[in-house]
Design an enzyme around this catalytic site. Structure first.
Site, mmCIF file in Angstrom:
data_model
loop_
_atom_site.group_PDB
_atom_site.id
_atom_site.type_symbol
_atom_site.label_atom_id
_atom_site.label_comp_id
_atom_site.label_asym_id
_atom_site.label_seq_id
_atom_site.Cartn_x
_atom_site.Cartn_y
_atom_site.Cartn_z
ATOM 1 C CG ASP A 62 -11.025 -0.341 -2.468
ATOM 2 O OD1 ASP A 62 -11.075 0.172 -1.338
ATOM 3 O OD2 ASP A 62 -12.023 -0.743 -3.078
ATOM 4 C CB THR A 105 -6.026 -3.800 2.346
ATOM 5 O OG1 THR A 105 -5.958 -2.508 1.746
ATOM 6 C CG2 THR A 105 -4.639 -4.240 2.736
ATOM 7 C CG ASP A 146 -2.194 -0.689 1.106
ATOM 8 O OD1 ASP A 146 -2.838 -0.518 0.070
ATOM 9 O OD2 ASP A 146 -2.579 -1.412 2.038
#
Length: 376
Positions: A156, A158, A54
């Site tokens: 998105d 995760t 991320d």
């Protein structure tokens, strides 16, 4: 705008490469996860994870866009803090350096000296992907980069990415969960009004390569401003089976019951990831996505919102719609992306507090809000 779109498609594909590289190092991947705490924690989940993937993706996009469009550098926002804690308890500020070797050296401090993994990541960050073709004919939009801001959701869904399940479904159906639901989202908005004007979605785990067996991605894009509405996806044909809705499995029972009465039980579907559920509406796998709670954020919705607008749809604040006397969609109810919730702190400042409805057709939005009015 055409140059910006081409850049965002390229950095989104680089982001997809980073996401795939991280998953290929499975034993190491488990060590990259750390739980969010405090103001950065999403209240919806018991556990909400931040991964190095991320952070690396977000900072790579910030670096590459800021390098080509320096006037945007101070207006590139993301979901993640770029502070990461390594196994020794040391806090490392993750940035993308000017060379692959410098980035690898920095990442090695996060990865407790694992130079093999840090080199793989640095290579994915600095290596340009193959040219991505986008038909930008007619993309003459009178906007300057100095008028624009960006929202990034580096991965998105995760939790689906971390879990890594590989669902198998037939073509034309949505995936309830699994790697397919993990998306890279890059949305562009007007700083003055908050209107979403461009979106790029990359689905890193779209299909397996029949020859090599590795994952391959797919990208989607849309531009909507004034008379210009261009999208990589065609507007889906109207469904013949009645209105279909995609929801979160945790949606309120009163909402499920109202929609069951409107659509029928067979027309309610469930999937993971806010971005993926909106993508399902964009692709025509569902007509509408409804969320009654304020558990999504500007980084979740900005990019797919732009694609929906390019297809003639949009995304509205559900609470405002249900309270509105003038109709279901206007400038007061459409989601915007430039102003925080002043009374909140941390991530909550950028929550879509009134819930949302993502739609392609205004008549379907009217049906949905009619069914829910007085129930919430």
């Amino acid at each position: 705008m055409a140059d910006l779109l081409r850049l965002l498609l390229r950095v989104a594909e680089k982001a997809g490469n980073v996401a795939r590289v991280c998953r290929q190092e499975a034993p190491l991947f488990q060590l990259l996860v750390q739980e969010k705490t405090g103001d950065d924690k999403n209240k919806k989940f018991v556990q909400d994870f931040k991964t190095l993937a991320d952070v690396v993706i977000q900072e790579m996009i910030r670096h590459d866009v800021g390098a080509q469009f320096p006037e945007m550098a101070g207006f590139i926002h993301g979901e993640e803090s770029n502070k990461f804690e390594n196994g020794l308890g040391e806090n490392v500020i993750v940035t993308v350096c000017s060379t692959e070797q410098e980035t690898a050296k920095l990442l090695a401090t996060v990865l407790d000296g694992n130079h093999t993994a840090s080199s793989l990541l640095a290579r994915a960050i600095h290596q340009d992907p193959a040219t991505i073709e986008a038909n930008t004919d007619g993309l003459a939009v009178p906007l300057s980069p100095s008028e624009l801001g960006i929202w990034i959701d580096p991965i998105d869904a995760t939790s689906q990415y971390i879990e890594g399940r590989e669902e198998v479904l037939e073509e034309g159906h949505l995936f309830p969960s699994g790697l397919h639901c993990a998306l890279v989202l890059i949305g562009v908005y007007l700083r003055s009004t908050g209107e979403p004007v461009m979106g790029v979605i990359n689905q890193p785990f779209h299909h397996k390569d029949p020859a090599g067996g590795g994952w391959r991605g797919k990208y989607f894009w849309g531009v909507s401003h004034g008379a210009v509405n261009l999208c990589s996806e065609s507007r889906p044909a109207a469904s013949s089976g009645g209105l279909s809705v995609v929801l979160s499995s945790s949606e309120k029972q009163v909402v499920k019951e109202a929609l069951t009465s409107l659509c029928g039980p067979d027309r309610l579907m469930y999937a993971s990831g806010a971005g993926y559920k909106i993508l399902c509406v964009i692709q025509g796998l569902a007509d509408v996505y409804i969320l009654s709670e304020g558990s999504t954020f500007k980084w979740d919705s900005c990019a797919p919102h732009a694609l929906l607008r390019a297809l003639g749809g949009g995304m509205v604040d559900l609470k405002k719609c249900l309270q509105s006397d003038v109709g279901t969609q206007d400038q007061q109810t459409e989601l915007t992306y430039h102003q925080p919730n002043a009374e909140c702190k941390g991530a909550d400042r950028w929550a879509n507090y009134g819930g949302l409805v993502a739609y392609r057709d205004c008549s379907q939005l009217c049906s949905i809000t009619g069914a829910l009015r007085g129930k919430l």
